[in-house]
Scaffold this active site. Structure first.
Site, PDB file in Angstrom:
ATOM      1  CG  ASP A 196      -1.941   1.111   1.205  1.00  0.00           C
ATOM      2  OD1 ASP A 196      -1.637   2.165   0.625  1.00  0.00           O
ATOM      3  OD2 ASP A 196      -3.031   0.923   1.773  1.00  0.00           O
ATOM      4  CE1 TYR A 221      -6.854  10.381   0.926  1.00  0.00           C
ATOM      5  CE2 TYR A 221      -8.104   9.331  -0.833  1.00  0.00           C
ATOM      6  CZ  TYR A 221      -7.613   9.324   0.462  1.00  0.00           C
ATOM      7  OH  TYR A 221      -7.861   8.244   1.269  1.00  0.00           O
ATOM      8  CE  LYS A 222      -3.910   9.176   2.768  1.00  0.00           C
ATOM      9  NZ  LYS A 222      -3.851   7.797   3.264  1.00  0.00           N
TER      10      LYS A 222
HETATM   11  C1  PLP Z   1      -5.066   7.100   3.464  1.00  0.00           C
HETATM   12  C2  PLP Z   1      -4.988   5.615   3.464  1.00  0.00           C
HETATM   13  C3  PLP Z   1      -6.038   4.828   2.972  1.00  0.00           C
HETATM   14  C4  PLP Z   1      -7.303   5.466   2.488  1.00  0.00           C
HETATM   15  O1  PLP Z   1      -8.278   4.605   2.044  1.00  0.00           O
HETATM   16  P1  PLP Z   1      -9.526   5.184   1.247  1.00  0.00           P
HETATM   17  O2  PLP Z   1     -10.326   4.011   0.873  1.00  0.00           O
HETATM   18  O3  PLP Z   1      -8.982   5.961   0.082  1.00  0.00           O
HETATM   19  O4  PLP Z   1     -10.265   6.109   2.170  1.00  0.00           O
HETATM   20  C5  PLP Z   1      -5.874   3.450   2.936  1.00  0.00           C
HETATM   21  N1  PLP Z   1      -4.738   2.873   3.390  1.00  0.00           N
HETATM   22  C6  PLP Z   1      -3.729   3.605   3.893  1.00  0.00           C
HETATM   23  C7  PLP Z   1      -2.483   2.927   4.371  1.00  0.00           C
HETATM   24  C8  PLP Z   1      -3.833   4.988   3.961  1.00  0.00           C
HETATM   25  O5  PLP Z   1      -2.832   5.709   4.463  1.00  0.00           O
END
Ligand code: PLP
Length: 410
Positions: A196, A221-222
């Site tokens: 991830d 979006y990060k």
């Molecule tokens: C920000 C983040 C997510 C976000 O998941 P969404 O389904 O896009 O809300 C998932 N996994 C990790 C490790 C994150 O940091």
């Protein structure tokens, strides 16, 4: 360690090869934005691009836009652009849906590559959605979930492990794991693995192809600055694509979507990971946002990220007594954030926000500061740290308006 000063921060800005990139973003005056790891800042040209798509493509060209304006290819095109930032050759990344949905897709499909094995390994300190989906996929497929820190994965690898799912960077502490070594160990045990890259894509180079990753997911979006709710992405290595049995068999992933056949036949290549109609407007915003990376070298981006996080660690060691760091001191072992461990971290976070320094709080005791290397200046980071020092020294965080329950948690 050299004790940092404001003039050393100014000198770092004067020598910064990315200094000109800040002008590509609309950063509000008076704000020091240290939360680009939660929601990246707005690239300045995105609103105009969206206006064109809304009024010109949607408004005027209407449904012909699927062909005339390239809407159908957008998930693949944007996927390839993201792939270029994370070390994936074209044809292996597809953009769409949320990270959570992509996790479900990837975890299920990877487990199906190892039908005779029954263990799924993940990180017990991982982001909640990653853990919840690992549990759900395990229930669906009859797997057992084993939780372990990525650094200890070898202690639990055996011939029953089907797949491993880890984040490249711990969202809370900012610790960056040794992805090449972990990938190699998992493969040596005959298992497959997904990374991830939520906190890696856009702030560091990542060699998905080079390390032989099987799959990956990430959000946009990060550090990719795609905007709130920007569609996520998944990567599947070319060598697995033909055997990939994805659980969400939507019509857009069909071999012949417009043949309207009654039963599913997967498309070849990464397009089988398409599900339904993608969020075109959000994906367009992301596509435009990615322009800011076009002429950047991710090694240069990473070098600035390391310099910014080093400044914070050096400053904390020199001027913030009683504050420790949950983020490793070794630059190779950290992402693009620093998480400071302090008492009353929640109230301190709120007091900082009231003074224009936006970071976030992570339970139970972390002030989490993210350093987006494309738009931050060293000197504003210095000034933000001076504000933190003042908030702690004067205990201004004790103001009742900063107490829990009075502000939304981000
Ligand atoms: C920000 C983040 C997510 C976000 O998941 P969404 O389904 O896009 O809300 C998932 N996994 C990790 C490790 C994150 O940091």
């Amino acid at each position: 360690m050299s004790e940092p000063t404001r003039s050393s921060a100014e000198a770092a800005d004067a020598a910064d090869p990315l200094a000109h990139v800040r002008a590509r973003f609309a950063i509000p005056a008076g704000t020091t934005y240290l939360d680009g790891n939660s929601l990246g800042a707005l690239p300045a040209h995105v609103p105009a691009r969206l206006k064109t798509v809304i009024e010109g493509e949607w408004g005027t060209d209407l449904v012909t836009s699927w062909n005339a304006n390239g809407w159908w290819e957008l998930p693949v095109r944007v996927g390839d652009r993201i792939g270029a930032l994370v070390g994936a050759a074209p044809g292996q990344v597809l953009c769409g849906d949320s990270t959570s949905v992509q996790l479900f897709q990837v975890l299920t499909a990877l487990a199906r590559l190892r039908p005779d094995r029954h263990t799924l390994i993940t990180d017990g300190a991982g982001f909640p959605t990653d853990q919840y989906l690992a549990d759900s996929v395990a229930r669906l497929l009859g797997l057992t979930v084993v939780r372990v820190s990525p650094s200890d994965v070898e202690s639990v690898l055996d011939d029953d492990v089907a797949l491993v799912a880890f984040s490249a960077v711990d969202y809370r502490t900012g610790e960056r794991w040794d992805a090449p070594a972990i990938t190699e160990a998992v493969h040596a045990a005959g298992a497959v693995l997904t990374w991830d890259l939520a906190h890696a894509a856009g702030c560091m180079p990542f060699g998905l192809d080079e390390i032989g990753a099987d799959a990956a997911v990430g959000c946009s979006y990060k550090y990719l600055n795609g905007g709130p709710g920007a569609p996520a992405w998944l990567y599947v290595a070319q060598r697995h694509q033909d055997a990939l049995d994805l659980p969400l068999t939507g019509w857009q992933g069909h071999a012949e979507p417009f043949a309207l056949e009654p039963s599913y036949r997967p498309a070849g290549g990464i397009e089988r990971a398409r599900v339904g109609t993608p969020p075109l407007l959000s994906m367009t915003a992301l596509d435009a946002a990615l322009d800011v990376f076009d002429d950047l070298d991710m090694n240069v981006v990473r070098a600035k990220s390391e310099a910014l996080t080093q400044l914070v660690l050096d400053y904390a060691a020199a001027y913030l007594p009683g504050v420790t760091s949950a983020t490793p001191a070794d630059p190779r072992r950290r992402g693009s954030q620093v998480s400071l461990r302090l008492e009353h971290a929640y109230e301190v976070t709120q007091a900082l926000i009231a003074r224009g320094v936006i970071g976030d709080f992570r339970a139970p005791d972390l002030l989490r500061l993210g350093f987006a290397p494309l738009y931050l200046r060293h000197v504003e980071v210095w000034d933000a740290l001076e504000i933190l020092r003042d908030v702690l020294a004067t205990e201004s965080w004790r103001d009742p308006s900063f107490a829990r329950g009075n502000a939304a948690v981000t």
